[in-house]
Design a protein around this motif. Structure first.
Motif, PDB file in Angstrom:
ATOM      1  N   GLN A 135       0.852  -1.190   0.000  1.00  0.00           N
ATOM      2  CA  GLN A 135       0.000   0.000   0.000  1.00  0.00           C
ATOM      3  C   GLN A 135       0.887   1.239   0.000  1.00  0.00           C
ATOM      4  O   GLN A 135       1.539   1.550   0.997  1.00  0.00           O
ATOM      5  N   GLY A 136       0.918   1.924  -1.122  1.00  0.00           N
ATOM      6  CA  GLY A 136       1.737   3.129  -1.259  1.00  0.00           C
ATOM      7  C   GLY A 136       1.109   4.303  -0.547  1.00  0.00           C
ATOM      8  O   GLY A 136      -0.112   4.391  -0.423  1.00  0.00           O
ATOM      9  N   GLY A 137       1.974   5.194  -0.093  1.00  0.00           N
ATOM     10  CA  GLY A 137       1.493   6.389   0.586  1.00  0.00           C
ATOM     11  C   GLY A 137       1.914   7.662  -0.114  1.00  0.00           C
ATOM     12  O   GLY A 137       1.858   8.737   0.457  1.00  0.00           O
ATOM     13  N   GLY A 138       2.370   7.545  -1.376  1.00  0.00           N
ATOM     14  CA  GLY A 138       2.774   8.726  -2.134  1.00  0.00           C
ATOM     15  C   GLY A 138       4.208   9.147  -1.874  1.00  0.00           C
ATOM     16  O   GLY A 138       4.577  10.287  -2.144  1.00  0.00           O
ATOM     17  N   ASP A 139       5.051   8.256  -1.351  1.00  0.00           N
ATOM     18  CA  ASP A 139       6.431   8.599  -1.005  1.00  0.00           C
ATOM     19  C   ASP A 139       7.253   8.887  -2.264  1.00  0.00           C
ATOM     20  O   ASP A 139       7.544   7.988  -3.045  1.00  0.00           O
ATOM     21  N   PRO A 140       7.650  10.154  -2.480  1.00  0.00           N
ATOM     22  CA  PRO A 140       8.427  10.485  -3.675  1.00  0.00           C
ATOM     23  C   PRO A 140       9.876  10.009  -3.596  1.00  0.00           C
ATOM     24  O   PRO A 140      10.585  10.029  -4.591  1.00  0.00           O
ATOM     25  N   THR A 141      10.319   9.567  -2.422  1.00  0.00           N
ATOM     26  CA  THR A 141      11.704   9.123  -2.268  1.00  0.00           C
ATOM     27  C   THR A 141      11.837   7.604  -2.231  1.00  0.00           C
ATOM     28  O   THR A 141      12.939   7.090  -2.084  1.00  0.00           O
ATOM     29  N   LEU A 142      10.735   6.877  -2.349  1.00  0.00           N
ATOM     30  CA  LEU A 142      10.770   5.420  -2.293  1.00  0.00           C
ATOM     31  C   LEU A 142      11.633   4.875  -3.423  1.00  0.00           C
ATOM     32  O   LEU A 142      11.423   5.203  -4.592  1.00  0.00           O
ATOM     33  N   GLN A 143      12.604   4.049  -3.066  1.00  0.00           N
ATOM     34  CA  GLN A 143      13.527   3.494  -4.047  1.00  0.00           C
ATOM     35  C   GLN A 143      13.530   1.974  -3.973  1.00  0.00           C
ATOM     36  O   GLN A 143      12.979   1.374  -3.055  1.00  0.00           O
ATOM     37  N   THR A 144      14.200   1.362  -4.921  1.00  0.00           N
ATOM     38  CA  THR A 144      14.307  -0.091  -4.969  1.00  0.00           C
ATOM     39  C   THR A 144      14.863  -0.643  -3.662  1.00  0.00           C
ATOM     40  O   THR A 144      14.390  -1.676  -3.168  1.00  0.00           O
ATOM     41  N   ALA A 145      15.861   0.013  -3.094  1.00  0.00           N
ATOM     42  CA  ALA A 145      16.462  -0.455  -1.837  1.00  0.00           C
ATOM     43  C   ALA A 145      15.431  -0.454  -0.701  1.00  0.00           C
ATOM     44  O   ALA A 145      15.455  -1.339   0.158  1.00  0.00           O
ATOM     45  N   ASP A 146      14.532   0.509  -0.703  1.00  0.00           N
ATOM     46  CA  ASP A 146      13.489   0.562   0.322  1.00  0.00           C
ATOM     47  C   ASP A 146      12.521  -0.617   0.175  1.00  0.00           C
ATOM     48  O   ASP A 146      12.099  -1.214   1.171  1.00  0.00           O
ATOM     49  N   LEU A 147      12.181  -0.943  -1.056  1.00  0.00           N
ATOM     50  CA  LEU A 147      11.303  -2.089  -1.300  1.00  0.00           C
ATOM     51  C   LEU A 147      12.002  -3.388  -0.902  1.00  0.00           C
ATOM     52  O   LEU A 147      11.373  -4.289  -0.338  1.00  0.00           O
ATOM     53  N   ALA A 148      13.305  -3.465  -1.175  1.00  0.00           N
ATOM     54  CA  ALA A 148      14.064  -4.651  -0.767  1.00  0.00           C
ATOM     55  C   ALA A 148      14.073  -4.776   0.751  1.00  0.00           C
ATOM     56  O   ALA A 148      13.964  -5.885   1.290  1.00  0.00           O
ATOM     57  N   ALA A 149      14.177  -3.654   1.464  1.00  0.00           N
ATOM     58  CA  ALA A 149      14.159  -3.684   2.932  1.00  0.00           C
ATOM     59  C   ALA A 149      12.806  -4.162   3.450  1.00  0.00           C
ATOM     60  O   ALA A 149      12.734  -4.923   4.430  1.00  0.00           O
ATOM     61  N   LEU A 150      11.717  -3.752   2.807  1.00  0.00           N
ATOM     62  CA  LEU A 150      10.386  -4.236   3.195  1.00  0.00           C
ATOM     63  C   LEU A 150      10.286  -5.748   2.985  1.00  0.00           C
ATOM     64  O   LEU A 150       9.756  -6.472   3.834  1.00  0.00           O
ATOM     65  N   ALA A 151      10.810  -6.226   1.843  1.00  0.00           N
ATOM     66  CA  ALA A 151      10.774  -7.664   1.571  1.00  0.00           C
ATOM     67  C   ALA A 151      11.615  -8.432   2.594  1.00  0.00           C
ATOM     68  O   ALA A 151      11.197  -9.492   3.083  1.00  0.00           O
TER      69      ALA A 151
END
Length: 190
Positions: A135-151
């Motif tokens: 669920q995205g919150g409109g984060d303009p700074t969200l990067q691939t590394a952030d998604l990897a950290a969530l995973a």
């Protein structure tokens, strides 16, 4: 997490993006640093922005396409310099500065966009019996590394398999197909 298609890892994706973006970035790159030209006074006493005619500067820059701008005097709003002022063009990157200032004013410096990982079922024995939702919150700074950290956080909690689909929820921001129908298709913001 499971999938039937080819795997695309972060390194391959970033390498592809870097390669795709390198050519436009390096096109017509200056051979040396560009230094500001001294200002000259006009006959009426107002300052001119450059020592050379604007058309000569633009020709030397070899920008291609149509260039336009309007420079206003901050004190009284009068036009100091303008080129193609009535030509509709996509906004320049400098339009991000007032947007950021507006966001700081309205949201405050402490505001943080959040991205959530949700599930519709229970996690048992490494298996999520249900859907996994980003669920995205409109984060303009969200990067691939952030998604990897969530995973990785999901893996640390024991997630190994999902029985339902992986879904995304982008409802935090309004959806519009285009900003303006007359903008060129290559304008990424449109």
């Amino acid at each position: 997490m499971t999938g039937d298609g080819p795997r695309l890892n972060r390194r391959a994706m970033l390498a592809g993006l870097a390669a795709a973006s390198a050519t436009p970035v390096l096109a017509n790159a200056p051979e040396r640093s560009v230094f500001p030209q001294p200002r000259l006074a006009r006959p009426d006493g107002s300052a001119r922005l450059t020592a050379r005619p604007l058309e000569a500067l633009l020709a030397q820059a070899q920008l291609g396409g149509t260039t336009g701008f309007v420079a206003l005097d901050a004190a009284d709003g009068s036009i100091i310099e303008a080129l193609n002022a009535d030509t509709p063009l996509p906004p320049a990157s400098v339009a991000k500065a007032p947007t950021a200032l507006y966001a700081l004013d309205r949201l405050g410096a402490g505001y943080r966009f959040t991205t959530h990982v949700l599930a519709t079922g229970n996690l048992a024995d490494g298996t999520l019996r249900g859907d996994l939702i980003l669920q995205g919150g409109g984060d303009p700074t969200l990067q691939t590394a952030d998604l990897a950290a969530l995973a990785q956080a999901l893996v640390r909690r024991g997630l190994r398999r999902i029985t339902g689909p992986f879904l995304t929820d982008d409802s935090a921001l309004p959806f519009i197909r285009e900003i303006a129908a007359d903008q060129p298709p290559q304008a990424g913001y449109n």
